[in-house]
Design a protein around this motif. Structure first.
Motif: not given
Length: 153
Positions: A80-109
């Motif tokens: 419903n337009g709200d990020l999953h808690p892991v997605q929100a945490a990656f955003h809040e804690h700057h857990g990405l740079q280029c973003g290429f690995c991010t989808p896989g990293m988020v789903l693994a997490a």
């Protein structure tokens, strides 16, 4: 061959070549390009998706092997337009740079937290060792996963 599965809560039913990889099925047949192809050798984890809630490198699985399974890609995590808690945490804690690995990293997490909600830094590092990031040095990724695990518990 005909394959049917549920992808991000949407029933899918397609004729595919028996040798079609799940990652190619998701990207080329279903049209979900958030799952990335990084290495084609299962080394990097950029293609990680959830299969019945478990993280799987989709370059190692045939679409036919996913028959009658529930697949979740990065596009299916938000609700419903709200990020999953892991997605929100990656955003809040700057857990990405280029973003290429991010989808896989988020789903693994997501899978790691579901399996073991009480995580230490070492648990996170070990749990994500099959997912490579060439940009961040992992420090903020680990912080993000620990923060998401804290919210989940």
């Amino acid at each position: 061959m005909r394959v049917s599965m549920t992808v991000n809560d949407s029933p899918q039913d397609h004729d595919v070549e028996p040798r079609l990889l799940l990652v190619d099925y998701l990207r080329k047949v279903v049209g979900l390009t958030g799952t990335n192809v990084g290495c084609d050798t299962s080394s990097c984890g950029a293609c990680t998706v959830l299969v019945d809630g478990e993280s799987v490198k989709s370059c190692t699985m045939l679409a036919a092997q996913a028959r009658d399974r529930r697949i979740t890609t990065i596009e299916g995590l938000a609700r419903n337009g709200d990020l999953h808690p892991v997605q929100a945490a990656f955003h809040e804690h700057h857990g990405l740079q280029c973003g290429f690995c991010t989808p896989g990293m988020v789903l693994a997490a997501v899978s790691l937290i579901a399996e073991q909600p009480q995580l230490s830094e070492e648990d996170v590092r070990l749990g994500l060792e099959g997912n490579l990031c060439r940009c961040t040095g992992y420090h903020n990724i680990v912080k993000a996963v620990l923060a998401a695990a804290e919210v989940a518990s």
